[in-house]
Design a protein around this motif. Structure first.
Motif, PDB file in Angstrom:
ATOM      1  N   GLN B 377       0.708  -1.040  -0.002  1.00 55.63           N
ATOM      2  CA  GLN B 377      -0.269   0.693   0.297  1.00 55.63           C
ATOM      3  C   GLN B 377       1.173   1.402   0.080  1.00 55.63           C
ATOM      4  O   GLN B 377       0.469   2.032  -0.533  1.00 55.63           O
ATOM      5  CB  GLN B 377      -1.007  -0.128   1.427  1.00 55.63           C
ATOM      6  N   THR B 381       0.458   4.226  -3.386  1.00 52.44           N
ATOM      7  CA  THR B 381       0.740   5.874  -2.723  1.00 52.44           C
ATOM      8  C   THR B 381       1.921   6.509  -3.076  1.00 52.44           C
ATOM      9  O   THR B 381       1.833   7.348  -3.688  1.00 52.44           O
ATOM     10  CB  THR B 381       0.182   6.077  -1.033  1.00 52.44           C
ATOM     11  N   GLU B 450       3.429  -4.439   6.649  1.00 58.30           N
ATOM     12  CA  GLU B 450       3.058  -2.599   6.046  1.00 58.30           C
ATOM     13  C   GLU B 450       2.153  -2.143   7.506  1.00 58.30           C
ATOM     14  O   GLU B 450       2.457  -3.007   8.585  1.00 58.30           O
ATOM     15  CB  GLU B 450       1.801  -3.559   5.568  1.00 58.30           C
ATOM     16  N   THR B 456      -1.712   3.882   6.585  1.00 62.38           N
ATOM     17  CA  THR B 456      -2.429   4.061   4.715  1.00 62.38           C
ATOM     18  C   THR B 456      -3.835   4.910   4.694  1.00 62.38           C
ATOM     19  O   THR B 456      -3.174   5.416   3.458  1.00 62.38           O
ATOM     20  CB  THR B 456      -2.091   2.276   4.614  1.00 62.38           C
ATOM     21  N   TRP B 460      -3.448   6.861   1.794  1.00 64.27           N
ATOM     22  CA  TRP B 460      -4.354   6.695   0.567  1.00 64.27           C
ATOM     23  C   TRP B 460      -5.160   8.118   0.424  1.00 64.27           C
ATOM     24  O   TRP B 460      -4.823   8.007  -1.418  1.00 64.27           O
ATOM     25  CB  TRP B 460      -5.096   5.734   0.690  1.00 64.27           C
TER      26      TRP B 460
END
Lengths: 173, 620, 397, 104
Positions: B377, B381, B450, B456, B460
């Motif tokens: 992720q 991004t 992660e 995250t 995003w």
């Protein structure tokens, strides 16, 4: 009918004489308790003088706070410490007696002269002529114009209470 | 003004949050601290949106007066807030990006000490930044200006146990003082010239001034404001503090040292555009400094291995672009770049933070690589931001950068070409960082994982914004005016810019993906030049030798050993000794014997009274 | 000169009544205590010991006044004088009844009217401690000194809740003049009296005042200054004869004064508990009821030989008193004095009875308990009461 | 013959006399408690002049000053006597000559 002598004058003279005699007694008595009681006498005389000057509330407060609380505290401490009378000093105070007292009298004369000169025709005191000293006007002024000093004073008293407690508390060994 | 007075709520909310977290934070659970921090910022974000939507298109600025702050002679400085089209954009950026970074920080800072302290500082920063942006006069701007400096100092030095963090904080603070000095002088000049600090009055007066007669004073004001802007926005020669400021936690780098505070300089130049427009010399200086900074920082960025340092130099470089735009009178383009830069640079920093978080504090890119699959992720991004900063259309960065370079082309041809090359360099070093981090083999020892959703999620949102945000904010920004040259006439120039970016990416891919070792040989071949660049042109050393050491030596040998020791000490101690000697004599009067003190008091009072008698006696 | 003459008459009457009350209060106390303890009490001097006070006075006056060695003579003699005179002053401002008109002279049933009467009472009671403290100290005796010190501390401490409790009704009554205080409570039923208005705040203040009054007068359960099993006889250990009588009288005078104050401020002064036409028959009814019982009891079941004569005599006297009161309802000139005084005396008598009752019932406090009680309980309660009353007055008028 | 009214200045003179007595006592007495009482005497004298001026000016502000002086005097007495107690506990003496630790 015999004309009554002016009670204001008589009362003032009697009370003033009493106050001065008691004041002398405060500083001349050998024993602390005697001084304290003389001081109470001064305060009582002053309370009545306040009454004549129209300060009813203050007269009562003078008795309650000064005579009834502060001086009782003094007497209490004197008795608690059993302070007794002053010992004879091994160092006589010629300076105080031979220079201080005359100087004081001169000083007093100057002040009296000054007062009488500055206020040659001040208002004459008559009992009941000025009646603004009751609890109501005093309280009103106290809670409006003098609110801040009042609150500050209350804080001061609180601090004093705490300070006195801390100071007088017996130290824990 | 018939509207209700409601702007004050925007900065006050974070201040409340700062107060609560700062005073009670240590006793509150982390959840409560984060909730307070986020909710206050969310509150001011929502309030900003409500206010803006209520105010319509803001053809005329909306201002609110709260109270008079300083009144002295004709000078009357109030605490006034104002919202116009420029402020509108800045408010959205500050509160929006600020909100996302606050959310991010709750995840990033989860294991750190001083959780509440951190959020208290962060909220405090928001308060000052919003004050800066909303202020209606220079002095109130200065309050915010100094306030964000303070918050920045506190946050850079946040890791109290690390010496370098504290040093970096001090460096930032001291370097900024130089800029603040310029800003203060500018304010004095403004007061002297216009008799007011209020934006409306000053700009109205400045607009009426005939340029010929007053070019000198306006240039002086503009240059001094620019000195301030240089300090705050890390331009040559005052940029040295910003790379070191990376010692702070990464969300701080993202919020303060990329998205918001460092753009304050651009903001104030854009705000004072009326003055700059009338000072051509100042505009040239702005352009040159911006260009120089952009180039220098880009070249340094190419050689750095610390991922945050790379992005820090990138920030310096991009700020240079913004000033280039201002120098070309394309203020709205500059602000446009502020906005897009806020999006993609925030992502870059937050992504870097996410990577560092994943690697448990590793910042050296030589120990990374192959994180594409480990942190997917973050990778995706970051890719969005990477393409945006590289100027690949249709991402946001391309739009603003195109506009800037086209505007610069209108000013001067050679600057345009240098700018294009710099854009290529930009694409190169960011791609380098991406390749070294996410591609190839993993070279580190830690076990990457992660990041949580709280990190995250904002990534995003910001990633999407850096992709399409350009379209969202374009109209808002362009409403600031003055009109920007349309793309139509300059489509060829646009192609050149995009091509430069693509070439940069391609080169980086060639060097760092397909032909390992090439970079090493380059570095060897260029030898001394490479080392010079790697050592950041030795600017810090230069400053140290030229400024710091002489001052230190002067202080030590002249002021301390010379003036202080012999002159001042000699004088002071001489006086002291004399007084002491007199005291030895006078001490005998101090028997510690209370009645004797009282006697003296009584004698004094009596003497005063006698004197009074004598004096007043003659009068009667 | 009318003013002086009237004042002189009033002084003579009040002083005489006051001194008699003091003398007989002691008799009453001994009798009541005796009956609480199932004894008979004074019985020898006069019928039912009624002449006992006189005998006591003669005894004390004729005893040898011993001045111990090594005492501070001046203060030793001064102390009881201070105690007595301070104890006797306060009665001067107590109003016993409304303004009356007698032989064309209109006057108030009190010695003097002060618009700061309450403050005067407080002032006098606050300096009252000197007599005891001084007596204890001048005796040059450690028990006396302890007693004096204890009494100083105790009286200073209990003065606080007392003053505050006294100030509480003033918030409602809005005056410091005792006459006005009494007048503002009259004209209706007993719930107009301050103790029962604004329930329960002022009643609490009344109770606090009573408790503090016990301590101020050094009565059981707060009679630490003269705790005989610790301090022999406290501050008056070394006193004898008339000097001792002085202290003794001062204590009872204080008791009477303080109950008078309580009556005036809290219990409606001279006002009857319900409106006038009906309340005027109450004294008659009471005296006749009492007289009837005495007659019946004395004639039918005399416990002792003399009861056969004394009880009926008292009964007849009581019936006669009732008749006088009945007659007074027809002669306003007499009634205007008799009825207010009756109600005032009845209330004071009730409170005095409570004083004696408590003495016969409760044990003595320990000294630290005594101090802790006032500072940690009585004082906060009084203060809270004052605050709440102030709040009530401020909010609801 | 007696005058038929007392002017306020007489009250002020009385106040001055009492004040001077207080000063004299302060200077010649050696017992700390007595010295302290002399301070109270001076305060009382000043209070009297306040009240007298209040009468002269027909304003009660002067009485309020006196009120404040009394309250402050109460606080002062509390602290002062506590200090005296402490001194006595440490030195077993109330001689003012013995209390000279202000020296040096």
């Amino acid at each position: 009918m015999i004309p009554l002598p002016n009670l204001d004058v008589i009362a003032f003279l009697v009370l003033a004489t009493f106050a001065v005699l008691c004041g002398l007694s405060v500083i001349l008595q050998k024993h602390a308790v005697a001084s304290a009681l003389s001081l109470v006498g001064v305060m009582g005389a002053l309370a009545v003088l306040y009454l004549m000057l129209g300060a009813e509330f203050l007269a009562a407060v003078q008795m309650i706070v000064y005579a009834g609380a502060i001086m009782v505290l003094f007497v209490f401490v004197i008795m608690l410490l059993n302070a007794g009378s002053e010992q004879k000093s091994n160092r006589p105070r010629y300076f105080a007696y031979f220079a201080g007292i005359p100087a004081l009298l001169v000083f007093l004369g100057l002040i009296a002269n000054f007062i009488l000169r500055e206020l040659p025709n001040s208002a004459s005191v008559q009992f009941g002529a000025f009646t603004q000293g009751g609890p109501a006007p005093v309280g009103r002024l106290l809670f409006t114009k003098y609110l801040l000093p009042f609150e500050v004073t209350s804080l001061l008293v609180l601090i004093a209470i705490i300070g006195a407690m801390v100071l007088a508390k017996k130290e824990i060994d | 003004m018939t509207e209700s007075q409601s702007l004050w709520l925007i900065p006050i909310l974070p201040l409340i949050g700062a107060a609560i977290n700062g005073l009670l934070g240590r006793r509150l659970p982390k959840a409560a601290v984060s909730a307070i921090a986020i909710l206050t910022v969310l509150g001011s974000f929502l309030w900003v949106i409500k206010t803006i939507s209520a105010l319509g298109d803001l053809a005329a600025p909306h201002s609110e007066h709260y109270f008079t702050w300083i009144q002295s002679g004709t000078l009357d400085i109030g605490v006034d807030f104002m919202i116009d089209r420029l402020t509108r954009v800045m408010l959205l950026i500050v509160t929006g990006v600020g909100l996302l970074i606050h959310i991010y920080a709750t995840g990033y800072m989860d294991h750190e000490e001083g959780f509440a302290r951190f959020f208290s500082y962060l909220n405090l920063f928001m308060f000052f930044m919003l004050t800066l942006v909303l202020a209606k006069n220079f002095l109130l701007v200065f309050v915010g200006w100094e306030g964000v400096g303070l918050a920045s100092y506190l946050l850079i030095g946040f890791y109290l146990k690390e010496k370098f963090a504290g040093d970096a904080g001090k460096k930032a603070f001291i370097v900024n003082r130089i800029g603040d000095f310029g800003f203060s002088l500018a304010m004095f000049l403004i007061v002297l010239t216009f008799g007011s600090l209020d934006f409306t009055k000053v700009f109205a007066a400045a607009a009426k001034m005939p340029v010929e007669a007053h070019a000198g004073i306006l240039t002086a004001i503009a240059l001094l404001i620019f000195v301030g802007a240089c300090g705050k926005s890390a331009q040559m020669p005052l940029y040295v503090w910003l790379p070191d400021a990376m010692a702070g936690p990464t969300p701080v780098s993202a919020l303060i040292h990329a998205a918001t505070m460092v753009t304050a300089g651009v903001y104030i130049v854009a705000r004072a555009s009326v003055i700059f427009d009338r000072a051509p010399l100042a505009l040239d200086v702005v352009s040159y400094i911006g260009l120089l900074t952009a180039v220098v920082a880009a070249t340094i960025g190419m050689t750095q291995y610390d991922i945050k340092k790379v992005f820090a130099y990138s920030t310096v470089s991009q700020l240079g672009f913004m000033f280039m735009a201002c120098g070309a009178k394309a203020y709205s383009s500059g602000i446009f770049h502020v906005a897009t830069h806020a999006f993609f640079k925030a992502v870059l920093f937050l992504g870097a933070g996410s990577v560092i978080h994943a690697l448990h504090g590793e910042q050296d890119m030589r120990n990374m690589g192959g994180l594409r699959s480990k942190t997917p992720q973050t990778f995706i991004t970051l890719c969005l931001a990477w393409l945006a900063i590289s100027g690949v259309p249709p991402f946001s960065g391309a739009m603003s950068k195109d506009e800037i370079l086209i505007a610069v082309h209108g000013k001067s041809e050679w600057m345009f070409w240098v700018g294009v090359v710099t854009a290529g360099l930009t694409a190169f070093y960011v791609s380098r960082a991406m390749f070294m981090t996410f591609f190839g083999e993993y070279r580190g020892k830690a076990h990457p994982h992660e990041s949580p959703f709280s990190m995250t999620g904002p990534l995003w949102v910001l990633g999407l914004l850096s992709a399409v945000g350009g379209y969202l904010v374009r109209d808002l920004v362009h409403s600031i005016g003055p009109e920007v040259a349309e793309h139509g006439d300059h489509s060829s120039l646009g192609f050149i810019v995009v091509a430069a970016g693509l070439i940069g990416i391609a080169l980086a891919a060639f060097v760092y993906l397909f032909s390992r070792g090439l970079s090493q040989s380059f570095a060897k071949a260029l030898g001394p030049v490479y080392h010079l660049v790697y050592d950041k042109y030795r600017v810090d050393e230069f400053y140290d030798a030229v400024i710091v050491r002489p001052i230190q030596a002067g202080s030590t040998w002249v002021l301390w050993r010379g003036v202080d020791h012999y002159l001042v000490d000699g004088l002071v101690q001489g006086i002291g000794n004399t007084i002491g000697n007199v005291g030895v004599v006078l001490r005998r009067a101090q028997g510690g014997h209370i009645p004797s003190y009282a006697t003296w008091i009584a004698v004094g009072a009596a003497a005063a009274l006698v004197g009074f008698q004598i004096l007043s006696g003659g009068a009667r | 000169m009318d003013y002086f003459l009237v004042s002189l008459i009033k002084i003579v009457v009040v002083f005489g009544a006051f001194m008699t009350t003091l003398a007989y209060l002691q008799w009453v106390e001994r009798k009541v205590l005796a009956h609480i303890q199932l004894r008979l009490g004074p019985q020898r001097v006069g019928p039912h010991g009624l002449l006992q006070p006189l005998a006591d006075v003669i005894k004390l006056a004729t005893k040898e006044g011993v001045i111990p060695a090594n005492v501070n003579t001046f203060f030793y003699i001064l102390a009881p004088f201070i105690a007595v005179s301070l104890a006797l002053i306060s009665i001067a401002v107590i109003p016993f009844g409304p303004a009356i008109e007698l032989f064309g002279v209109r006057t108030n049933l009190e010695l003097t009217s002060l618009n700061i009467g309450v403050l005067l009472i407080l002032a006098i009671s606050s300096v009252g401690v000197y007599g005891i403290a001084l007596g204890g100290w001048a005796s040059n005796n450690k028990y006396s000194l302890m007693g004096g010190l204890r009494s100083s501390a105790q009286m200073i401490s209990y003065e606080l809740p007392m003053a505050i409790a006294l100030a509480t009704p003033l918030l409602v009554l809005n005056t410091l003049d005792l006459r006005q205080i009494a007048e503002r409570q009259g004209g209706g039923w007993f719930w107009n009296w301050t103790a029962f208005s604004a329930p329960p705040l002022l009643f609490i203040a009344f109770v606090v005042f009573l408790i503090s009054a016990f301590a101020e007068t050094n009565r059981v359960p707060f009679d630490l200054p003269e705790a005989e099993n610790e301090l022999v006889a406290g501050f008056h250990t070394e006193y004898s004869s008339l000097a001792f009588a002085g202290f003794f009288m001062a204590e009872y005078a204080n008791m009477v004064t303080i109950t008078c104050v309580a009556t005036t401020i809290f219990l409606g002064g001279w006002h009857p508990p319900f409106p006038a036409p009906y309340s005027n028959y109450v004294p008659t009814a009471l005296f006749w009821f009492f007289g009837a019982i005495l007659l019946f009891h004395g004639l039918t079941q005399p416990a002792r030989r003399w009861d056969r004569f004394t009880f009926p005599i008292f009964g007849v006297l009581s019936l006669g008193l009732g008749a006088i009161f009945l007659g007074a309802t027809f002669f306003p000139v007499v009634g205007q004095i008799l009825f207010p005084v009756f109600w005032f005396v009845a209330k004071v008598g009730l409170l005095l009875f409570i004083f004696i009752w408590v003495r016969g019932t409760l044990p003595r406090f320990r000294y630290d308990q005594l101090m802790r009680f006032t500072w940690t309980f009585l004082f906060p309660v009084a203060l809270g009461c004052l605050l709440l009353t102030g709040l009530k007055v401020a909010l609801f008028g | 013959m007696l005058p038929n009214a007392v002017p306020v200045s007489w009250y002020l003179v009385l106040s001055a006399i009492l004040f001077s007595l207080g000063v004299a006592g302060f200077l010649i007495r050696r017992n700390i408690i007595t010295v302290f009482m002399c301070i109270e005497l001076m305060l009382n004298a000043v209070n009297l002049s306040f009240v007298a001026f209040s009468y002269e000016l027909k304003k009660i502000d002067g009485q309020l000053f006196t009120f404040f002086v009394m309250v402050v005097a109460a606080a002062e007495a509390a602290v002062g006597l506590a200090i005296i107690l402490t001194i006595f506990r440490h030195r077993m003496s109330l001689e003012i000559d013995d209390v000279s630790s202000l020296k040096n």
